[in-house]
Design a protein around this motif. Sequence first.
Motif, PDB file in Angstrom:
ATOM      1  N   GLY A 193       0.821  -1.215   0.000  1.00  0.00           N
ATOM      2  CA  GLY A 193       0.000   0.000   0.000  1.00  0.00           C
ATOM      3  C   GLY A 193       0.850   1.258   0.000  1.00  0.00           C
ATOM      4  N   VAL A 194       1.925   1.242   0.762  1.00  0.00           N
ATOM      5  CA  VAL A 194       2.841   2.392   0.797  1.00  0.00           C
ATOM      6  C   VAL A 194       3.472   2.606  -0.575  1.00  0.00           C
ATOM      7  CG1 VAL A 194       5.052   3.203   1.731  1.00  0.00           C
ATOM      8  CG2 VAL A 194       3.307   2.288   3.265  1.00  0.00           C
ATOM      9  N   MET A 195       3.880   1.536  -1.214  1.00  0.00           N
ATOM     10  CA  MET A 195       4.482   1.658  -2.542  1.00  0.00           C
ATOM     11  C   MET A 195       3.474   2.214  -3.549  1.00  0.00           C
ATOM     12  SD  MET A 195       6.850  -1.743  -2.654  1.00  0.00           S
ATOM     13  CE  MET A 195       7.489  -1.435  -4.281  1.00  0.00           C
ATOM     14  N   ALA A 196       2.229   1.780  -3.443  1.00  0.00           N
ATOM     15  CA  ALA A 196       1.192   2.295  -4.337  1.00  0.00           C
ATOM     16  C   ALA A 196       0.977   3.789  -4.103  1.00  0.00           C
ATOM     17  CB  ALA A 196      -0.115   1.529  -4.122  1.00  0.00           C
ATOM     18  N   LEU A 197       0.966   4.211  -2.849  1.00  0.00           N
ATOM     19  CA  LEU A 197       0.823   5.637  -2.546  1.00  0.00           C
ATOM     20  C   LEU A 197       2.007   6.440  -3.076  1.00  0.00           C
ATOM     21  CD1 LEU A 197      -0.585   5.876   1.088  1.00  0.00           C
ATOM     22  CD2 LEU A 197      -1.620   6.757  -1.001  1.00  0.00           C
ATOM     23  N   GLN A 198       3.199   5.898  -2.943  1.00  0.00           N
ATOM     24  CA  GLN A 198       4.378   6.589  -3.460  1.00  0.00           C
ATOM     25  C   GLN A 198       4.255   6.819  -4.961  1.00  0.00           C
ATOM     26  OE1 GLN A 198       7.434   3.919  -2.018  1.00  0.00           O
ATOM     27  NE2 GLN A 198       7.990   5.332  -0.386  1.00  0.00           N
ATOM     28  N   GLY A 199       3.683   5.880  -5.659  1.00  0.00           N
ATOM     29  CA  GLY A 199       3.510   6.014  -7.095  1.00  0.00           C
ATOM     30  C   GLY A 199       2.494   7.071  -7.489  1.00  0.00           C
ATOM     31  N   THR A 200       1.590   7.402  -6.594  1.00  0.00           N
ATOM     32  CA  THR A 200       0.565   8.390  -6.913  1.00  0.00           C
ATOM     33  C   THR A 200       0.958   9.820  -6.549  1.00  0.00           C
ATOM     34  OG1 THR A 200      -0.567   8.159  -4.788  1.00  0.00           O
ATOM     35  CG2 THR A 200      -1.292   6.718  -6.580  1.00  0.00           C
ATOM     36  N   THR A 201       2.020   9.986  -5.801  1.00  0.00           N
ATOM     37  CA  THR A 201       2.373  11.339  -5.350  1.00  0.00           C
ATOM     38  C   THR A 201       2.687  12.286  -6.508  1.00  0.00           C
ATOM     39  OG1 THR A 201       4.672  10.666  -4.972  1.00  0.00           O
ATOM     40  CG2 THR A 201       3.197  10.619  -3.070  1.00  0.00           C
TER      41      THR A 201
END
Length: 54
Positions: free
Chosen positions: A22-30
């Motif tokens: 989930g953290v990696m997915a959020l990083q991709g959306t920043t």
Amino acid sequence: MNDRDRIARHRRDLVVQRLFGGVMALQGTTRAIDSPDVEARVARTIDDPGTTIS
């Protein structure tokens, strides 16, 4: 190691893996965030799990 400990360890590992996913997915959306306030909020959300798990 008994079955209970093995199952508990497996579940913990699964939770950690999903949390980091989930953290990696959020990083991709920043990169798509236009609002500095929203970007800061997402950045805090990304940083929190790392400090919690460490």
